[in-house]
Write an enzyme that holds these catalytic residues in place. Structure first.
Site, short mmCIF file in Angstrom:
data_model
loop_
_atom_site.label_atom_id
_atom_site.label_comp_id
_atom_site.label_asym_id
_atom_site.label_seq_id
_atom_site.Cartn_x
_atom_site.Cartn_y
_atom_site.Cartn_z
N ASN A 8 0.87 -1.18 0.00
CA ASN A 8 0.00 0.00 0.00
C ASN A 8 0.90 1.23 0.00
O ASN A 8 1.42 1.62 1.04
CB ASN A 8 -0.90 -0.02 1.24
CG ASN A 8 -1.77 1.22 1.35
OD1 ASN A 8 -1.90 1.98 0.38
ND2 ASN A 8 -2.38 1.42 2.51
N TRP A 9 1.06 1.81 -1.19
CA TRP A 9 2.00 2.94 -1.32
C TRP A 9 1.44 4.23 -0.74
O TRP A 9 2.17 5.21 -0.62
CB TRP A 9 2.35 3.16 -2.79
CG TRP A 9 3.24 2.12 -3.40
CD1 TRP A 9 3.72 0.98 -2.81
CD2 TRP A 9 3.77 2.14 -4.73
NE1 TRP A 9 4.51 0.29 -3.69
CE2 TRP A 9 4.56 0.98 -4.89
CE3 TRP A 9 3.64 3.01 -5.80
CZ2 TRP A 9 5.22 0.68 -6.07
CZ3 TRP A 9 4.31 2.71 -6.99
CH2 TRP A 9 5.09 1.56 -7.11
N LYS A 10 0.13 4.25 -0.48
CA LYS A 10 -0.53 5.48 -0.01
C LYS A 10 -0.23 6.62 -1.00
O LYS A 10 -0.18 6.36 -2.20
CB LYS A 10 -0.10 5.81 1.42
CG LYS A 10 -0.28 4.59 2.34
CD LYS A 10 -0.15 4.87 3.78
CE LYS A 10 -0.27 3.56 4.55
NZ LYS A 10 -0.29 3.77 5.99
N HIS A 94 -9.76 1.45 4.65
CA HIS A 94 -8.51 1.72 5.36
C HIS A 94 -8.76 2.77 6.45
O HIS A 94 -9.53 3.71 6.24
CB HIS A 94 -7.43 2.19 4.38
CG HIS A 94 -6.07 2.21 4.99
ND1 HIS A 94 -5.66 3.21 5.83
CD2 HIS A 94 -5.04 1.34 4.91
CE1 HIS A 94 -4.42 2.95 6.24
NE2 HIS A 94 -4.02 1.82 5.69
N GLU A 96 -7.14 5.24 7.41
CA GLU A 96 -6.87 6.63 7.00
C GLU A 96 -8.06 7.20 6.25
O GLU A 96 -8.36 8.39 6.35
CB GLU A 96 -5.58 6.70 6.17
CG GLU A 96 -4.35 6.52 7.07
CD GLU A 96 -3.15 5.90 6.37
OE1 GLU A 96 -3.13 5.83 5.13
OE2 GLU A 96 -2.23 5.46 7.10
N GLU A 164 -5.74 -4.40 10.89
CA GLU A 164 -4.73 -3.36 11.08
C GLU A 164 -5.07 -2.53 12.31
O GLU A 164 -5.90 -1.62 12.24
CB GLU A 164 -4.70 -2.41 9.86
CG GLU A 164 -4.28 -3.07 8.58
CD GLU A 164 -3.71 -2.03 7.60
OE1 GLU A 164 -2.54 -2.16 7.26
OE2 GLU A 164 -4.43 -1.11 7.23
N GLY A 170 1.97 2.91 10.71
CA GLY A 170 2.92 4.00 10.48
C GLY A 170 3.61 4.51 11.74
O GLY A 170 4.22 5.57 11.73
N SER A 202 2.94 -1.34 10.64
CA SER A 202 4.38 -1.34 10.91
C SER A 202 5.05 -2.70 10.63
O SER A 202 5.91 -3.15 11.39
CB SER A 202 4.67 -0.88 12.34
OG SER A 202 4.27 0.46 12.52
N GLY A 224 4.68 1.66 4.75
CA GLY A 224 6.01 2.28 4.64
C GLY A 224 7.07 1.38 4.04
O GLY A 224 7.82 1.80 3.14
#
Ligand code: PGA
Length: 240
Positions: A8-10, A94, A96, A164, A170, A202, A224
């Protein structure tokens, strides 16, 4: 059932050249996998360029989708558009998106339904916040998110659930393998046997293998660490 490792590159990287480089480097390291499926989820701007290349080593996924079919929804992308652009997966729910874009369980449910309708595979994210964890509300929250997110969906064949913990995303503060094992076990009791349960939050090379081998996860959602090809490849190999 193969393990599923999702990058997941965000909202990264910032240029097409970097994105292309990252994909190329990842592809060079994921040949000859037997037990592992790799999905890369770049931002929309780079996604369809990669998905059209008919790459067989990995699949491509979107980080979001809208639940309406078509029409006057400025800025949105439909499931059908993703399908037509040879995108195979989509991340839905997600934390976010729940936090910054107000996505509720009901919205998540509508998105999952639409995605499944056109034949996309879904990576459905759930997880408790730090506060819910401290207040021993974890199981209640996870069960509510699953029940509401999957409301009215009987066939879970194309659904993967990513557990998650929000506090682990993160932060470098990954969930202990023991704790993840308990939560994954809890989720497995709610859904069908064949639904893959991923861990995310993480994930790095030092902990990735243990989530698969010890905690019973069927894959990983990597944020990340997926922006570094070398590290991501090692994570993929730790799941083989
Ligand atoms: P992280 O992100 O690996 O950077 O914690 C995971 C995710 O948000 O999917």
């Amino acid at each position: 059932m193969k393990n599923l490792i999702v990058a997941n590159w965000k909202m990264n990287p910032q240029t097409y050249l970097e994105a292309e480089d990252l994909v190329r480097n990842i592809l060079s390291g994921v040949k000859e996998l037997n037990n592992t499926e790799v999905v890369i989820c770049p931002p929309f701007t780079w996604l369809t360029d990669f998905s059209h290349k008919n790459e067989s080593l990995v699949s491509f996924g979107a980080q979001n989708v809208f639940y309406e079919e078509k029409g006057a929804y400025t800025g949105e992308i439909s499931s059908q558009m993703l399908k037509s652009a040879k995108v195979d997966y989509v991340i839905v729910g997600h934390s976010e998106r729940r936090k910054y874009f107000g996505e509720t369980d009901e919205i998540v449910n509508k998105k999952i339904k639409k995605a499944l309708e056109v034949g996309l595979k879904v990576i459905f994210c759930i997880g408790e916040t730090a506060e819910e964890n401290i207040n021993a509300k974890k199981n209640e929250v996870l069960e509510k998110q699953i029940k509401k997110g999957l409301n009215g969906i009987s066939n879970l064949e194309n659904v993967n659930i990513a557990y998650e913990p929000v506090w682990a995303i993160g932060t470098g503060n990954n969930c202990s393998v023991g704790e993840a094992k308990i939560s994954i076990g809890f989720i497995k009791k709610i859904v069908e046997e064949k639904t893959r349960i991923l861990y995310g939050g993480s994930v790095k090379i030092e902990n990735s293998g243990a989530y698969i081998k010890e905690a019973g996860a069927n894959g990983l959602l990597v944020g990340g660490a997926s922006l570094n090809a070398e590290e991501f490849i090692k994570i993929v190999k730790s799941a083989e």
